[in-house]
Structures are given as structure tokens and as C-alpha cells.
Design a protein around this motif. Structure first.
Motif, PDB file in Angstrom:
ATOM      1  N   SER A  61       0.834  -1.206   0.000  1.00 50.92           N
ATOM      2  CA  SER A  61       0.000   0.000   0.000  1.00 50.92           C
ATOM      3  C   SER A  61       0.866   1.252   0.000  1.00 50.92           C
ATOM      4  CB  SER A  61      -0.923   0.029   1.228  1.00 50.92           C
ATOM      5  OG  SER A  61      -1.791  -1.077   1.230  1.00 50.92           O
ATOM      6  N   TYR A  62       0.391   2.252  -0.758  1.00 52.07           N
ATOM      7  CA  TYR A  62       1.046   3.561  -0.720  1.00 52.07           C
ATOM      8  C   TYR A  62       0.417   4.345   0.425  1.00 52.07           C
ATOM      9  CZ  TYR A  62       2.854   8.102  -2.150  1.00 52.07           C
ATOM     10  OH  TYR A  62       3.496   9.318  -2.161  1.00 52.07           O
ATOM     11  N   ASP A  63       0.948   4.147   1.614  1.00 51.97           N
ATOM     12  CA  ASP A  63       0.394   4.763   2.813  1.00 51.97           C
ATOM     13  C   ASP A  63       1.504   5.464   3.576  1.00 51.97           C
ATOM     14  OD1 ASP A  63       1.826   2.624   3.811  1.00 51.97           O
ATOM     15  OD2 ASP A  63       0.040   1.448   4.353  1.00 51.97           O
ATOM     16  N   GLN A  64       1.194   5.899   4.779  1.00 54.71           N
ATOM     17  CA  GLN A  64       2.168   6.652   5.558  1.00 54.71           C
ATOM     18  C   GLN A  64       3.365   5.788   5.945  1.00 54.71           C
ATOM     19  OE1 GLN A  64       1.946  10.023   6.047  1.00 54.71           O
ATOM     20  NE2 GLN A  64       4.055   9.744   6.702  1.00 54.71           N
ATOM     21  N   ASP A  65       3.123   4.500   6.202  1.00 55.60           N
ATOM     22  CA  ASP A  65       4.238   3.606   6.541  1.00 55.60           C
ATOM     23  C   ASP A  65       5.218   3.505   5.376  1.00 55.60           C
ATOM     24  OD1 ASP A  65       3.274   3.103   9.058  1.00 55.60           O
ATOM     25  OD2 ASP A  65       2.169   1.298   8.480  1.00 55.60           O
ATOM     26  N   PHE A  66       4.657   3.402   4.169  1.00 57.10           N
ATOM     27  CA  PHE A  66       5.530   3.338   2.987  1.00 57.10           C
ATOM     28  C   PHE A  66       6.316   4.643   2.837  1.00 57.10           C
ATOM     29  CE2 PHE A  66       6.393   4.137  -1.491  1.00 57.10           C
ATOM     30  CZ  PHE A  66       7.050   2.966  -1.867  1.00 57.10           C
ATOM     31  N   LYS A  67       5.642   5.779   3.034  1.00 57.92           N
ATOM     32  CA  LYS A  67       6.319   7.071   2.923  1.00 57.92           C
ATOM     33  C   LYS A  67       7.435   7.195   3.957  1.00 57.92           C
ATOM     34  CE  LYS A  67       2.229   9.533   1.198  1.00 57.92           C
ATOM     35  NZ  LYS A  67       1.278  10.625   1.453  1.00 57.92           N
ATOM     36  N   ASN A  68       7.182   6.710   5.168  1.00 55.68           N
ATOM     37  CA  ASN A  68       8.220   6.756   6.212  1.00 55.68           C
ATOM     38  C   ASN A  68       9.426   5.927   5.811  1.00 55.68           C
ATOM     39  OD1 ASN A  68       6.550   8.384   7.750  1.00 55.68           O
ATOM     40  ND2 ASN A  68       5.730   6.692   8.967  1.00 55.68           N
ATOM     41  N   GLN A  69       9.168   4.776   5.202  1.00 56.29           N
ATOM     42  CA  GLN A  69      10.268   3.929   4.740  1.00 56.29           C
ATOM     43  C   GLN A  69      11.081   4.629   3.658  1.00 56.29           C
ATOM     44  OE1 GLN A  69       8.697   0.112   3.530  1.00 56.29           O
ATOM     45  NE2 GLN A  69       7.558  -0.159   5.446  1.00 56.29           N
ATOM     46  N   VAL A  70      10.382   5.340   2.771  1.00 53.92           N
ATOM     47  CA  VAL A  70      11.072   6.075   1.714  1.00 53.92           C
ATOM     48  C   VAL A  70      11.934   7.187   2.314  1.00 53.92           C
ATOM     49  CG1 VAL A  70      10.763   7.577  -0.292  1.00 53.92           C
ATOM     50  CG2 VAL A  70       9.324   5.558  -0.017  1.00 53.92           C
ATOM     51  N   MET A  71      11.381   7.904   3.309  1.00 55.89           N
ATOM     52  CA  MET A  71      12.157   8.968   3.944  1.00 55.89           C
ATOM     53  C   MET A  71      13.395   8.403   4.643  1.00 55.89           C
ATOM     54  SD  MET A  71      10.670  11.794   3.172  1.00 55.89           S
ATOM     55  CE  MET A  71      10.186  10.995   1.622  1.00 55.89           C
ATOM     56  N   ASP A  72      13.251   7.243   5.266  1.00 50.76           N
ATOM     57  CA  ASP A  72      14.391   6.604   5.930  1.00 50.76           C
ATOM     58  C   ASP A  72      15.443   6.166   4.914  1.00 50.76           C
ATOM     59  OD1 ASP A  72      13.160   6.972   8.364  1.00 50.76           O
ATOM     60  OD2 ASP A  72      12.297   4.951   8.435  1.00 50.76           O
ATOM     61  N   SER A  73      14.982   5.781   3.727  1.00 48.03           N
ATOM     62  CA  SER A  73      15.918   5.297   2.706  1.00 48.03           C
ATOM     63  C   SER A  73      16.837   6.406   2.198  1.00 48.03           C
ATOM     64  CB  SER A  73      15.145   4.695   1.531  1.00 48.03           C
ATOM     65  OG  SER A  73      14.476   5.711   0.781  1.00 48.03           O
ATOM     66  N   ILE A  74      16.414   7.658   2.348  1.00 46.55           N
ATOM     67  CA  ILE A  74      17.245   8.779   1.898  1.00 46.55           C
ATOM     68  C   ILE A  74      18.572   8.795   2.644  1.00 46.55           C
ATOM     69  CG2 ILE A  74      17.418  11.304   1.839  1.00 46.55           C
ATOM     70  CD1 ILE A  74      14.431  11.421   1.326  1.00 46.55           C
ATOM     71  N   ASP A  75      18.512   8.507   3.935  1.00 48.62           N
ATOM     72  CA  ASP A  75      19.728   8.525   4.753  1.00 48.62           C
ATOM     73  C   ASP A  75      20.693   7.405   4.394  1.00 48.62           C
ATOM     74  OD1 ASP A  75      18.660  10.699   6.162  1.00 48.62           O
ATOM     75  OD2 ASP A  75      17.618   9.380   7.566  1.00 48.62           O
ATOM     76  N   SER A  76      20.190   6.351   3.769  1.00 53.11           N
ATOM     77  CA  SER A  76      21.045   5.205   3.439  1.00 53.11           C
ATOM     78  C   SER A  76      21.639   5.279   2.037  1.00 53.11           C
ATOM     79  CB  SER A  76      20.250   3.893   3.589  1.00 53.11           C
ATOM     80  OG  SER A  76      19.154   3.867   2.692  1.00 53.11           O
ATOM     81  N   LEU A  77      21.338   6.332   1.283  1.00 55.33           N
ATOM     82  CA  LEU A  77      21.910   6.483  -0.054  1.00 55.33           C
ATOM     83  C   LEU A  77      23.423   6.625   0.056  1.00 55.33           C
ATOM     84  CD1 LEU A  77      19.333   8.943  -1.683  1.00 55.33           C
ATOM     85  CD2 LEU A  77      19.566   6.490  -2.122  1.00 55.33           C
ATOM     86  N   ASP A  78      24.149   6.004  -0.871  1.00 51.41           N
ATOM     87  CA  ASP A  78      25.613   5.990  -0.789  1.00 51.41           C
ATOM     88  C   ASP A  78      26.265   7.157  -1.531  1.00 51.41           C
ATOM     89  OD1 ASP A  78      24.914   5.191  -3.288  1.00 51.41           O
ATOM     90  OD2 ASP A  78      26.153   3.384  -3.353  1.00 51.41           O
ATOM     91  N   PHE A  79      25.544   8.260  -1.677  1.00 51.02           N
ATOM     92  CA  PHE A  79      26.103   9.481  -2.248  1.00 51.02           C
ATOM     93  C   PHE A  79      25.341  10.666  -1.659  1.00 51.02           C
ATOM     94  CE2 PHE A  79      22.506   8.373  -4.842  1.00 51.02           C
ATOM     95  CZ  PHE A  79      21.935   9.568  -5.225  1.00 51.02           C
ATOM     96  N   TYR A  80      25.909  11.868  -1.809  1.00 49.95           N
ATOM     97  CA  TYR A  80      25.259  13.072  -1.290  1.00 49.95           C
ATOM     98  C   TYR A  80      24.173  13.486  -2.278  1.00 49.95           C
ATOM     99  CZ  TYR A  80      29.234  13.291   1.888  1.00 49.95           C
ATOM    100  OH  TYR A  80      30.169  12.990   2.834  1.00 49.95           O
ATOM    101  N   SER A  81      22.922  13.250  -1.908  1.00 47.72           N
ATOM    102  CA  SER A  81      21.802  13.455  -2.829  1.00 47.72           C
ATOM    103  C   SER A  81      21.045  14.737  -2.522  1.00 47.72           C
ATOM    104  CB  SER A  81      20.837  12.271  -2.752  1.00 47.72           C
ATOM    105  OG  SER A  81      20.153  12.279  -1.514  1.00 47.72           O
ATOM    106  N   ILE A  82      20.354  15.245  -3.532  1.00 48.01           N
ATOM    107  CA  ILE A  82      19.538  16.440  -3.350  1.00 48.01           C
ATOM    108  C   ILE A  82      18.372  16.134  -2.422  1.00 48.01           C
ATOM    109  CG2 ILE A  82      18.069  16.001  -5.352  1.00 48.01           C
ATOM    110  CD1 ILE A  82      19.330  19.421  -4.056  1.00 48.01           C
TER     111      ILE A  82
END
Length: 458
Positions: free
Chosen positions: A384-405
Motif C-alpha cells: 500500500s502507498y500509505d504513511q508507513d511506505f512514505k516513512n520507509q522512503v524517507m528513511d531510505s534517503i539517509d542510506s543512499l551511498d552518495f550526497y543526494s539532493i
């Protein structure tokens, strides 16, 4: 007793001036909470900037050249395969808008986002680039917004032109004007203008019988006093407190003036009073139309200045450089974190969507077979595209292996909206905008009422 009152008023006035100066909240021009934006002409080669960052030991910065696909997909997975096959389609939406963060609105400058840990290094880099003849700058180099206090000063001068007790009124104008100078924000400038008008009305009735009663029954007086306080608090609680202190100082000065006049009257044999009482004169001193019109133009000017600095619709006309930043008026040319979440959902859900059904669904149910107790069992998996999914996406930003916008966007908060602005003096919230609009509307209403009042006497 009167001496004690005078001393208290004097000390409170000095304290107010000291507080306004010490805790002045001048816009810094910074666009991002944790980053400094460096901009250079698009003609400057990326290698020149990379060498500059290396020379001044700036390791953590976000640039277009260092951007990669901002999603971690397992190698050889179905999601990775489908994304690769559809890269041209994906490139046309989110990823294209994402690249706009690395240019100003007119595409004349390239942008680099440097973490604030390297603030001093950035200043050295800018000096070095300027010596090389490169017109480089940073977001915090935007100038003090002189337009806002200037509009307040102009209103003060116009009121001084029409008021009868000019020397008396000059002293009353000092505190609101100083408030506007030390708090050059949109709502604070309008607040200072309304404070000036409120005391202009009071001075016109000064010394007349029934003055207090008329003011308490004056709709205009209530409008200016209440909105002046609300506008100040709309900016910040500190600005609101300062506005109350400014009003207190002017009220204290009037009280001082009343004490002094009473002391003089006691020494006189005869007491002179005004022939007409307060009910027989205009609170505007017969100058309602020009006063309200001047205030309307000034307040509308403040609001127009806000629009010009918060929208890319006027790029190149009123600002040297319009850079991406958090704004109330978002731009369709810039993506936000909600767009990033939807883009991530499209990629991760693509392999599970039926080609025979509408693929816009925010919920996907598909079967999966597991072995349980030696038997093959069918179960249903729900994405489901819900708040839990959005939270997971926001958390994934911190795990990117480069400095992202995306990391820069996240520094402003997950619900922030972004647009082009000349400077991010501060983030203007919806409540502030609503109060400013109400202020303009109330002035137009009062201005219109002046037309139908005969001579402004009522």
C-alpha cells in the motif's frame, strides 16, 4: 508618585530600545537549514569547482555531477530490470524536475549545496573564485530588505504631514519605526504601519472631552490595534512581544504627557478647553481619505514585495538570482519529497501491477505461495502507498551511498514545499499570508467607507 511613574516609563522605554536592538531578527538570506548554496555561472566547468572544493577541503557537498538514481535496488532483481527498461519514461518526470535544483530559475547559474560544517571553507572558496574572475556567490549574500522599513517610514512621514501635534507625534513614531527597522519582515512592517495609524487617531482626539469613549466606539481604531498585534505574532512570538512593548512605550509616553499637562494646568489660573468635543470631530482629523489611501498603498506594497520574492513568475525582473528554496508558493518546475515517494512507489510496485488493470492504484494485492507443514499454501501479500511506505522512503534517503539532493530537501522537513526565491528571509506560513490579506481587505473596506462618508467626519 508622578516622579516614580516617569522614571518607570523612561526605564521601560530604554529597555525596549535595548531589547529591539539586541534581539533584532534581521533576515539572513539563507535558503536551507543545514546547507549553504554556492552559485557560479553555467559557463564554469565542473572540474574547476571540484578542484576548488578539494583545495579548500570541502568534502560534503551536493552537485549535479555527483547525482545518481536515488533508489537502492537489488542487483538482478525484477524491480531493477523493469526500471532499466523504463528509464527513458522515468527520466521524463521526477528525475528531470530533480535536476532543476542545480540551476537558478533563469538557468544562468549552476548550484552546489555545501553542508554548514564547511561554512568558513565556503567563504574562502568564494573569495578565491572571485579573484579568478568568476562571479560566484552564496545564498546568504542577499542584502537587507530596505523596502519594508522604507514603506513604514514613508507612512510615518505622511502621517506627520497631516497630524496637528507634529513634535508630539514625532516621539510617538520613533518606536514603531525602530520596530520595523529591527524586524524587517512582511507582517512586522504592516504591524508597525497599523501602530502608527492607531496613535495617529488617538492624537487627533487628544485633549478633547469624550476622546476615550469615541475611540472605544471606533471600528477603525479596533481594526488597527488588533491587527497590529496579530500581525506581529504571526511572524513570531518574539516579534509579538516586541509589538506589545512598542505599544506600551507609546502609551507610556502619552501617560507622561498627560501628567505633565495636568501639572501645568494646576499652576494656571484659567483652564482652556477645546470648543468641540471628540464626538464633533473626525478621528482622522479630516484627513481620512489620504491617510487610509497611503496606508493601503504601503500595505499592498508590502504584500506585492512578498509575492515578488516568493514566486518565480517574475524572475530576472526584480532579483539578481532566484534560487530554489523552501517557499509558501511552490513551483511546478521543482519536485518535492511527496513526488519522490510517488516515484519510488511507481518503481517498486511496477513489477506487481497488472497490465490489464488501472496502474494508478495505491494498493496492490498479489498471491504468493509458501510451504507450510509440508504443503504448498497460497497467501495474499498487500502493498500500500500509505504513511508507513512514505516513512520507509524517507528513511531510505539517509542510506543512499552518495550526497543526494533528497537529503537537502529532507533537511527542511518532509512536508516542505519548494519554489524559487530571491532570499529566504524566513518561512512565511499560511496564517501570516491570511492575516496580510485580511489587512489589505480591511484597509480597502475602510478606504471605500471614506468615499461614502461626508468629509470623513463620522
Amino acid at each position: 508618585m508622578n516622579l516614580i511613574k516617569k522614571v518607570f516609563i523612561f526605564i521601560f522605554s530604554l529597555f525596549t530600545v535595548f531589547a529591539l536592538y539586541t534581539f533584532r531578527t534581521v533576515p539572513s538570506g539563507k535558503l536551507w537549514d543545514s546547507y549553504t548554496v554556492v552559485y557560479v555561472p553555467v559557463s564554469v566547468d565542473d572540474e574547476v569547482m571540484q578542484d576548488g572544493f578539494t583545495q579548500f577541503q570541502i568534502e560534503e557537498y551536493v552537485s549535479l555531477a555527483k547525482q545518481r538514481i536515488p533508489i537502492m535496488l537489488t542487483a538482478n532483481s525484477l524491480e531493477k530490470t523493469l526500471f532499466t527498461l523504463n528509464i527513458n519514461k522515468q527520466k521524463s518526470d521526477y528525475l528531470s524536475l530533480r535536476e532543476n535544483y542545480f540551476f537558478d530559475s533563469a538557468k544562468q547559474y549552476k548550484l552546489y549545496y555545501v553542508h554548514n560544517d564547511y561554512k568558513e571553507n565556503v567563504n574562502q572558496l568564494i573569495k578565491a573564485l572571485n579573484k579568478q574572475g568568476i562571479a560566484a556567490g552564496i545564498d546568504s549574500s542577499f542584502s537587507y530588505p530596505f523596502v519594508l522599513p522604507l514603506l513604514t517610514v514613508l507612512v510615518a512621514l505622511i502621517l506627520l504631514l497631516f497630524v496637528k501635534r507634529k513634535i508630539f507625534f514625532i516621539l510617538l513614531e520613533l518606536f514603531p519605526v525602530f520596530f520595523a527597522v529591527t524586524n524587517p519582515f512582511y507582517s512586522c512592517s504592516i504591524s508597525a504601519i497599523f501602530i502608527l495609524i492607531a496613535f495617529f487617531l488617538l492624537i487627533n482626539l487628544w485633549g478633547r472631552n469624550g476622546a476615550v469613549s469615541k475611540l472605544l466606539h471606533s471600528f477603525d481604531f479596533y481594526v488597527f490595534v488588533i491587527l497590529s498585534v496579530v500581525l506581529a505574532f504571526a511572524n513570531s512570538w518574539l516579534s509579538g512581544v516586541f509589538a506589545l512593548m512598542v505599544i506600551g512605550c507609546d502609551a507610556g509616553y502619552l501617560f507622561w504627557k498627560k501628567i505633565k499637562e495636568d501639572e501645568i494646568l494646576k499652576k494656571q489660573t484659567y483652564t482652556f478647553i477645546n470648543i468641540r468635543n471628540a464626538r464633533q470631530v473626525s478621528i482622522y482629523g479630516g484627513k481620512m481619505k489620504p491617510v487610509v489611501l497611503a496606508a493601503t498603498i504601503a500595505v499592498a506594497g508590502v504584500f506585492a514585495y512578498f509575492i515578488l520574492n516568493s514566486s518565480d513568475s517574475f524572475n530576472g525582473q526584480f532579483a539578481k538570482v532566484l534560487l530554489p528554496g523552501e517557499t509558501t508558493l511552490s513551483s511546478k518546475n521543482l519536485s518535492n519529497l511527496e513526488d519522490f515517494s510517488k516515484w519510488t512507489w511507481d518503481i517498486k510496485s511496477l513489477s506487481y501491477k497488472s497490465i490489464n488493470k488501472d496502474n494508478g492504484s495505491s494498493k496492490i494485492v498479489f498471491p504468493e505461495y509458501v510451504k507450510e507443514d509440508g504443503k504448498i499454501k497460497k497467501i495474499e501479500i498487500t502493498y500500500s502507498y500509505d504513511q508507513d511506505f512514505k516513512n520507509q522512503v524517507m528513511d531510505s534517503i539517509d542510506s543512499l551511498d552518495f550526497y543526494s539532493i533528497e537529503q537537502v530537501l529532507k533537511s527542511q522537513g518532509t512536508d516542505a514545499s519548494f519554489g524559487y526565491t530571491a532570499s529566504s528571509s524566513y518561512s512565511v506560513n499560511i496564517f501570516t499570508i491570511i492575516v496580510m490579506i485580511i489587512s489589505v481587505c480591511m484597509l480597502l473596506f475602510i478606504d471605500f467607507s471614506a468615499i461614502i462618508r461626508k468629509g470623513g467626519k463620522k
